[in-house]
Design a protein around this motif. Structure first.
Motif, PDB file in Angstrom:
ATOM      1  N   TYR A   1      27.775  13.270  28.451  1.00 25.29           N
ATOM      2  CA  TYR A   1      28.318  12.079  29.116  1.00 25.29           C
ATOM      3  C   TYR A   1      27.521  10.833  28.750  1.00 25.29           C
TER       4      TYR A   1
ATOM      5  N   ARG B   1      29.054   7.496  27.161  1.00 25.70           N
ATOM      6  CA  ARG B   1      28.917   6.216  27.875  1.00 25.70           C
ATOM      7  C   ARG B   1      28.293   5.151  26.976  1.00 25.70           C
TER       8      ARG B   1
ATOM      9  N   LEU C   1      35.524   8.696  33.434  1.00 32.29           N
ATOM     10  CA  LEU C   1      35.429   9.910  32.624  1.00 32.29           C
ATOM     11  C   LEU C   1      35.735  11.127  33.485  1.00 32.29           C
TER      12      LEU C   1
ATOM     13  N   ILE D   1      36.335  15.366  26.901  1.00 26.18           N
ATOM     14  CA  ILE D   1      36.250  14.485  28.064  1.00 26.18           C
ATOM     15  C   ILE D   1      37.442  13.537  28.050  1.00 26.18           C
TER      16      ILE D   1
END
Lengths: 138, 153
Positions: A61, A65, A77, A131
């Motif tokens: 993540y 990001r 997300l 994702i």
């Protein structure tokens, strides 16, 4: 654990509680680490597979990001899936993880993540994540 | 978790193995609890806790603790099926997320060990937050037995 708005720390309450922190970056993706501690211990003296997975997922993540911020995007997300490969036992020492964006689309990102301990060339676990990115109304 | 198979003369009983969950360590940190079991399946419960929420807002458990829940539930389903505690290592674990858990909801992991060979154990399962017919995630995994030379088994 206090939750403040505009927290500069990009990590989730879960990640911070587990002891995950950021230390520099690799190819623009934050390099995360977690110290060996009772909170991550499974078999005595070894990382719990779930804790290693949590580190990998958090690094995935963080990589996404960072890339989205560079592109001026800030979508919500949502996890679609994660597949973790455990390559060798995580010993009682600091573990690192960093993500790499394999494919960034409009709605989906495919991210690979590697975790290692002493030797960057010898990962202890890898993960592939899909994702979903939902652009906010506005 | 240093027990030998001999520690369970009647076979591994997940409802009597709460020391594995309450111990200091990742499972204890998460607060995993025994929930139910059958011949080849186990259910464990991950209670909601404020410091285990993810980043999407809404006071929802992060996906990381759910992976840990399913990893440990998988291990217990293997020992329950094997009727013995044998050291195992996760080789591959896949989690498909169908939806976030409800805010402030505990999550229950259900895993069955559907096949065991001499050196590998195959598991599948799901996680739900109250209704088993509306899961939050599905998992599939493969575990290897460790501590023994597989050629000697």
């Amino acid at each position: 654990m206090s939750k403040t708005m505009n927290d500069p720390n990009p990590l989730t309450p879960y990640a911070r509680s587990l002891g995950i922190a950021v230390e520099g970056e690799e190819n623009g993706a934050p390099k995360l680490y977690v110290e060996f501690d009772t909170a991550v211990e499974g078999r005595p003296g070894h990382f719990h597979g779930g804790a290693t997975s949590g580190l990998l997922e958090t690094a995935g993540y963080a990589a996404l990001r960072a890339r989205l911020a560079k592109d001026g995007r800030n979508p919500q997300l949502k996890p679609i899936n994660i597949t973790v490969q455990f390559l060798s036992a995580g010993k009682s020492k600091r573990s690192y993880a960093v993500g790499h964006i394999t494919r960034l689309g409009r709605r989906n990102a495919n991210v690979t993540v590697e975790a290692w301990q002493d030797d960057r060339e010898r990962p202890i676990a890898t993960a592939v994540m899909n994702i979903l990115m939902v652009e906010k109304e506005g | 978790m240093k027990e030998s198979p001999q520690a369970y003369p009647q076979g591994f009983q997940p409802d009597q193995a709460s020391h594995m969950l309450a111990q200091a360590g990742h499972n204890g940190w998460l607060g995993l609890k025994y929930h139910a079991h059958g011949e080849n399946w186990v259910e464990l419960k991950l209670p909601w806790r404020e410091d285990l929420v993810g980043g999407t807002g809404g006071e929802v458990l992060a996906s990381g603790p759910i992976i840990s829940l399913m990893d440990m539930t998988s291990g217990m389903s293997i020992w329950t099926t094997a009727k013995a505690f044998t050291p195992i290592a996760t080789l591959d674990l896949r989690v498909d997320y169908q939806r976030p858990a409800k805010p402030h909801s505990a999550v229950i992991g259900h895993v069955e060990c559907y096949k065991m060979t001499r050196s590998a154990a195959f598991v599948r399962g799901f996680a739900h937050d109250g209704r088993a017919d509306d899961p939050v995630a599905h998992i599939a995994g493969v575990f290897m037995t460790i501590g023994k030379d597989p050629r000697s088994v």
